[in-house]
Design an enzyme around this catalytic site. Structure first.
Site, PDB file in Angstrom:
ATOM      1  N   HIS A  71      -2.654  39.871  27.994  1.00 48.56           N
ATOM      2  CA  HIS A  71      -3.622  38.653  27.720  1.00 48.56           C
ATOM      3  C   HIS A  71      -2.988  37.624  27.382  1.00 48.56           C
ATOM      4  O   HIS A  71      -2.304  37.306  26.433  1.00 48.56           O
ATOM      5  CB  HIS A  71      -4.405  39.356  26.691  1.00 48.56           C
ATOM      6  CG  HIS A  71      -5.240  40.664  27.003  1.00 48.56           C
ATOM      7  ND1 HIS A  71      -4.428  41.885  26.897  1.00 48.56           N
ATOM      8  CD2 HIS A  71      -6.632  40.875  27.443  1.00 48.56           C
ATOM      9  CE1 HIS A  71      -5.341  42.777  27.335  1.00 48.56           C
ATOM     10  NE2 HIS A  71      -6.671  42.132  27.836  1.00 48.56           N
TER      11      HIS A  71
ATOM     12  N   TYR B 121     -12.927  45.419  29.737  1.00 50.97           N
ATOM     13  CA  TYR B 121     -12.684  46.602  29.517  1.00 50.97           C
ATOM     14  C   TYR B 121     -12.399  47.740  30.518  1.00 50.97           C
ATOM     15  O   TYR B 121     -12.585  48.994  30.262  1.00 50.97           O
ATOM     16  CB  TYR B 121     -13.988  46.908  28.666  1.00 50.97           C
ATOM     17  CG  TYR B 121     -14.517  45.956  27.828  1.00 50.97           C
ATOM     18  CD1 TYR B 121     -13.652  45.430  26.634  1.00 50.97           C
ATOM     19  CD2 TYR B 121     -15.611  45.455  28.118  1.00 50.97           C
ATOM     20  CE1 TYR B 121     -14.210  44.201  26.016  1.00 50.97           C
ATOM     21  CE2 TYR B 121     -16.188  44.226  27.406  1.00 50.97           C
ATOM     22  CZ  TYR B 121     -15.228  43.563  26.349  1.00 50.97           C
ATOM     23  OH  TYR B 121     -15.755  42.529  25.580  1.00 50.97           O
TER      24      TYR B 121
ATOM     25  N   ASP C 175      -5.201  38.697  31.474  1.00 51.88           N
ATOM     26  CA  ASP C 175      -6.524  38.502  31.392  1.00 51.88           C
ATOM     27  C   ASP C 175      -6.917  37.465  30.266  1.00 51.88           C
ATOM     28  O   ASP C 175      -6.278  37.238  29.300  1.00 51.88           O
ATOM     29  CB  ASP C 175      -7.149  39.838  31.108  1.00 51.88           C
ATOM     30  CG  ASP C 175      -6.957  40.824  32.274  1.00 51.88           C
ATOM     31  OD1 ASP C 175      -6.175  40.468  33.163  1.00 51.88           O
ATOM     32  OD2 ASP C 175      -7.359  42.017  31.866  1.00 51.88           O
TER      33      ASP C 175
ATOM     34  N   HIS D 132     -12.617  37.776  36.534  1.00 53.11           N
ATOM     35  CA  HIS D 132     -12.719  38.788  35.465  1.00 53.11           C
ATOM     36  C   HIS D 132     -14.080  38.567  34.671  1.00 53.11           C
ATOM     37  O   HIS D 132     -14.304  38.604  33.460  1.00 53.11           O
ATOM     38  CB  HIS D 132     -11.615  38.435  34.319  1.00 53.11           C
ATOM     39  CG  HIS D 132     -11.410  39.184  33.423  1.00 53.11           C
ATOM     40  ND1 HIS D 132     -11.482  40.853  33.537  1.00 53.11           N
ATOM     41  CD2 HIS D 132     -11.220  39.374  31.947  1.00 53.11           C
ATOM     42  CE1 HIS D 132     -11.047  41.202  32.310  1.00 53.11           C
ATOM     43  NE2 HIS D 132     -10.886  40.258  31.343  1.00 53.11           N
TER      44      HIS D 132
HETATM   45 NI    NI Z   1     -10.603  40.961  29.344  1.00 49.03          NI
END
Ligand code: NI
Length: 316
Positions: A267, A213, A121, A172
């Site tokens: 991430h 989130y 992400d 995203h």
């Molecule tokens: Ni994010």
């Protein structure tokens, strides 16, 4: 000017690194040039924090760089195939056309076999994402990248490379805000702007979304599913890598919590996460896992009883 840039760079990067959003209005409009200046000011800040003779930034001249020369695109180029045998994770021609009726939300997918989806992400990041792509390519592993539309507009070349190397791009949002606090029109705008940025950058359409989130109301999930055809993809393995616990901790958390059909959250924004990936991926390969994209994982969905039977019948 310098101290302003220091502050701006720090705020921008802090926000980027933590994924936090405090709604400051000047940040979403930050240009690529502004980002680079901010990045330069931050690295100067960390390297020369005790040096009062730091030279003034020179990247503040009023005239910008000349527009790039436009040339015809080279459509004949294809990324070369991975060299040599990759016996533990062979190239797999798996279908990726999952049914819209498969579901609205997934944290994992019941599948018959040790398939998992690695997801990254908050990219693209100009250095960490290419480094991760090198690591994935060396292992012939495919992943799914949930990109932030604003960063796609800043680094479209990174997204193009990601797509060219066979990875999947997911939506995203454009500004990485908590969607559950937004109205329907803003949610639609976040989805549409990111979809369009991805299409501009790499010529593909995202097929799934992940809310920042993990925050998306059921009603909003159904709206996004109905209007954009995106299932909401959450995760079954969360190493909390954004807290930067160190690469070995990220690796051990992923290795000990991954199960078949799992969706691993990480991430590519963080260098420590990328540092953790060689040992993580090699460890998962040794455990017998095969890596597929999220769409491929969704396309393999089986009835839970079938998946359970496959798990209970080893050696298949
Ligand atoms: Ni994010």
């Amino acid at each position: 000017m310098k101290s302003h840039l220091h502050t701006l760079g720090y705020r921008f990067l802090t926000r980027t690194l933590t994924g936090a959003d405090n709604g400051e209005s000047h940040l979403p409009g930050l240009t690529r040039r502004g980002f680079l200046v901010a990045t330069a000011s931050l690295s100067s800040c960390s390297m020369l924090s005790s040096d009062k003779n730091e030279p003034a930034l020179t990247a503040t001249t009023p005239t910008g760089p000349a527009d790039p020369v436009k040339t015809p695109s080279n459509r004949a180029y294809r990324t070369p195939p991975v060299q040599g045998p990759v016996p533990r994770n062979p190239d797999m021609n798996l279908r990726a056309d999952f049914s819209k009726s498969a579901g609205v939300t997934f944290t994992r997918v019941p599948v018959a076999g040790k398939y998992i989806a690695l997801t990254f992400d908050d990219g693209p990041h100009p250095q960490n994402t290419p480094r991760l792509l090198d690591i994935l390519r060396a292992r012939n592993v495919k992943a799914t990248f949930y990109v932030i539309g604003r960063s796609v507009d800043l680094y479209p070349g990174v997204v193009r490379r990601t797509v060219a190397e066979g990875h999947e791009i997911g939506n995203h949002t454009y500004t990485h805000r908590l969607l559950s606090k937004l109205g329907d029109a803003e949610v639609r705008q976040e989805m549409a702007r990111t979809r369009d940025a991805i299409a501009r950058a790499a010529g593909v359409q995202p097929r799934t979304m992940r809310p920042p989130y993990g925050g998306l109301l059921q009603r909003q999930r159904e709206l996004v599913h109905a209007e954009f055809n995106y299932p909401t993809i959450l995760w079954s393995v969360d190493p909390l890598d954004w807290k930067r616990p160190g690469p070995s901790v990220v690796t051990s958390r992923i290795l000990s919590n991954t199960t078949a059909g799992g969706i691993v959250l990480a991430h590519d924004l963080h260098s420590q996460t990328v540092d953790a990936m060689p040992a993580t991926i090699d460890g998962l390969l040794r455990q017998g896992y095969r890596f597929v994209t999220v769409s491929q994982l969704l396309a393999m969905k089986v009835e839970t009883a079938t998946a359970q039977a496959a798990v209970e019948t080893p050696g298949q």
